[in-house]
Design a protein around this motif. Sequence first.
Motif, PDB file in Angstrom:
ATOM      1  N   ALA A 101       0.834  -1.210   0.000  1.00 14.12           N
ATOM      2  CA  ALA A 101       0.000   0.000   0.000  1.00 14.12           C
ATOM      3  C   ALA A 101       0.866   1.256   0.000  1.00 14.12           C
ATOM      4  CB  ALA A 101      -0.931  -0.004   1.201  1.00 14.12           C
ATOM      5  N   VAL A 102       1.876   1.269   0.841  1.00 16.74           N
ATOM      6  CA  VAL A 102       2.760   2.441   0.904  1.00 16.74           C
ATOM      7  C   VAL A 102       3.502   2.605  -0.421  1.00 16.74           C
ATOM      8  CG1 VAL A 102       4.842   3.391   1.983  1.00 16.74           C
ATOM      9  CG2 VAL A 102       3.006   2.458   3.403  1.00 16.74           C
ATOM     10  N   SER A 103       4.061   1.520  -0.921  1.00 19.60           N
ATOM     11  CA  SER A 103       4.829   1.635  -2.166  1.00 19.60           C
ATOM     12  C   SER A 103       3.924   1.940  -3.363  1.00 19.60           C
ATOM     13  CB  SER A 103       5.650   0.369  -2.421  1.00 19.60           C
ATOM     14  OG  SER A 103       4.814  -0.738  -2.654  1.00 19.60           O
ATOM     15  N   ARG A 104       2.687   1.452  -3.331  1.00 16.68           N
ATOM     16  CA  ARG A 104       1.741   1.715  -4.435  1.00 16.68           C
ATOM     17  C   ARG A 104       1.359   3.200  -4.476  1.00 16.68           C
ATOM     18  NH1 ARG A 104      -1.712  -1.547  -7.147  1.00 16.68           N
ATOM     19  NH2 ARG A 104      -1.179  -3.235  -5.716  1.00 16.68           N
ATOM     20  N   TYR A 105       1.006   3.778  -3.330  1.00 19.96           N
ATOM     21  CA  TYR A 105       0.467   5.140  -3.338  1.00 19.96           C
ATOM     22  C   TYR A 105       1.530   6.208  -3.115  1.00 19.96           C
ATOM     23  CZ  TYR A 105      -3.899   2.664  -3.371  1.00 19.96           C
ATOM     24  OH  TYR A 105      -4.916   1.832  -3.730  1.00 19.96           O
ATOM     25  N   ALA A 106       2.581   5.898  -2.407  1.00 14.91           N
ATOM     26  CA  ALA A 106       3.610   6.909  -2.150  1.00 14.91           C
ATOM     27  C   ALA A 106       4.710   6.888  -3.214  1.00 14.91           C
ATOM     28  CB  ALA A 106       4.229   6.703  -0.774  1.00 14.91           C
ATOM     29  N   LEU A 107       5.059   5.678  -3.667  1.00 15.44           N
ATOM     30  CA  LEU A 107       6.180   5.556  -4.605  1.00 15.44           C
ATOM     31  C   LEU A 107       5.743   5.147  -6.015  1.00 15.44           C
ATOM     32  CD1 LEU A 107       8.526   3.569  -2.173  1.00 15.44           C
ATOM     33  CD2 LEU A 107       8.463   6.041  -2.544  1.00 15.44           C
ATOM     34  N   HIS A 108       4.467   4.867  -6.174  1.00 19.16           N
ATOM     35  CA  HIS A 108       3.941   4.383  -7.471  1.00 19.16           C
ATOM     36  C   HIS A 108       4.691   3.144  -7.950  1.00 19.16           C
ATOM     37  CE1 HIS A 108       1.419   7.895  -7.692  1.00 19.16           C
ATOM     38  NE2 HIS A 108       2.474   8.671  -7.494  1.00 19.16           N
ATOM     39  N   ALA A 109       5.015   2.284  -6.989  1.00 22.69           N
ATOM     40  CA  ALA A 109       5.756   1.051  -7.303  1.00 22.69           C
ATOM     41  C   ALA A 109       5.174  -0.110  -6.496  1.00 22.69           C
ATOM     42  CB  ALA A 109       7.234   1.231  -6.985  1.00 22.69           C
ATOM     43  N   PRO A 110       3.994  -0.595  -6.877  1.00 24.34           N
ATOM     44  CA  PRO A 110       3.375  -1.692  -6.109  1.00 24.34           C
ATOM     45  C   PRO A 110       4.150  -3.000  -6.284  1.00 24.34           C
ATOM     46  CG  PRO A 110       2.162  -1.312  -8.124  1.00 24.34           C
ATOM     47  CD  PRO A 110       3.203  -0.220  -8.042  1.00 24.34           C
ATOM     48  N   LEU A 111       3.906  -3.908  -5.375  1.00 25.83           N
ATOM     49  CA  LEU A 111       4.506  -5.242  -5.480  1.00 25.83           C
ATOM     50  C   LEU A 111       3.576  -6.091  -6.367  1.00 25.83           C
ATOM     51  CD1 LEU A 111       5.380  -5.826  -1.717  1.00 25.83           C
ATOM     52  CD2 LEU A 111       6.926  -5.092  -3.543  1.00 25.83           C
ATOM     53  N   PRO A 112       3.987  -6.422  -7.566  1.00 23.12           N
ATOM     54  CA  PRO A 112       3.083  -7.131  -8.468  1.00 23.12           C
ATOM     55  C   PRO A 112       2.770  -8.563  -8.038  1.00 23.12           C
ATOM     56  CG  PRO A 112       5.246  -6.867  -9.473  1.00 23.12           C
ATOM     57  CD  PRO A 112       5.264  -6.094  -8.195  1.00 23.12           C
ATOM     58  N   TRP A 113       3.577  -9.121  -7.182  1.00 20.82           N
ATOM     59  CA  TRP A 113       3.401 -10.506  -6.746  1.00 20.82           C
ATOM     60  C   TRP A 113       2.691 -10.616  -5.402  1.00 20.82           C
ATOM     61  CZ3 TRP A 113       5.742 -10.497  -2.126  1.00 20.82           C
ATOM     62  CH2 TRP A 113       6.782  -9.604  -1.938  1.00 20.82           C
TER      63      TRP A 113
END
Length: 177
Positions: A31-43
Motif C-alpha cells: 500500500a505504501v509503495s503503491r500510493y507513495a512511490l507508485h511502485a506496487p509489489l506485483p506478486w
Amino acid sequence: MRRTITLLEDLGLWLAVICVALIMFIVSYDAVSRYALHAPLPWAFELITYYLMIGAAYLGVSATFREGDHIAIDLFRNYMSPGIRAASDVIWSLLAAVIFGVIAYGAWEEMAGALERNEFLPGYITWPAWLSYLPIVAGFLLLAVRLVVFAVSMILYGRDRDVAEHSTKSELEEHHE
C-alpha cells in the motif's frame, strides 16, 4: 506420541502466526509503495492468496482445537449428564476425525496430482500449485490425529489432559461464584 502431536501443533500455530504477520507486512508495504512511490509489489496478491492465507487458515486448526478455542454449540450440552457428555464427545470427535481425514486425503490427492502434472498458478510469478495444498493436508491431517487421540483418551481416562476442557454454562457460573 502426544508430545509429538503437541509439538507439531505448536509448529503449525507458529507458522500460521508467521503467515498472518507476513500478510500484514506485505499488504502494508504494498500500500505504501503503491500510493507513495507508485511502485506496487506485483506478486503480493498472488503470494497472499495462494499461500499465506491458506497457511494462516489451516496450519493452526489443531492447536485451536487443543486450546478449546473453536466455536462450540452447546445448547444441549449444558443439560447432559457428565457421562452422556463424554460419550457425545467421543462420537463427535471420531466423526469429525473421519471428515477431516477425508478432506486431508482429498487435498493430498490434489496436491500429488498438481505435482505430477507440474502445475503452476497464473500470475506475475509462476507459483507451484501443489504447494498451496500442503497447509490443508498438514492442518487437517494433524487435526484428525488429534481428534482420534482425544476420543481414545476420553474412552480410557474420561478426559484428555492435553485438550482444554469445554466448560458448560453452569460450570462457568460455579467457577465465578
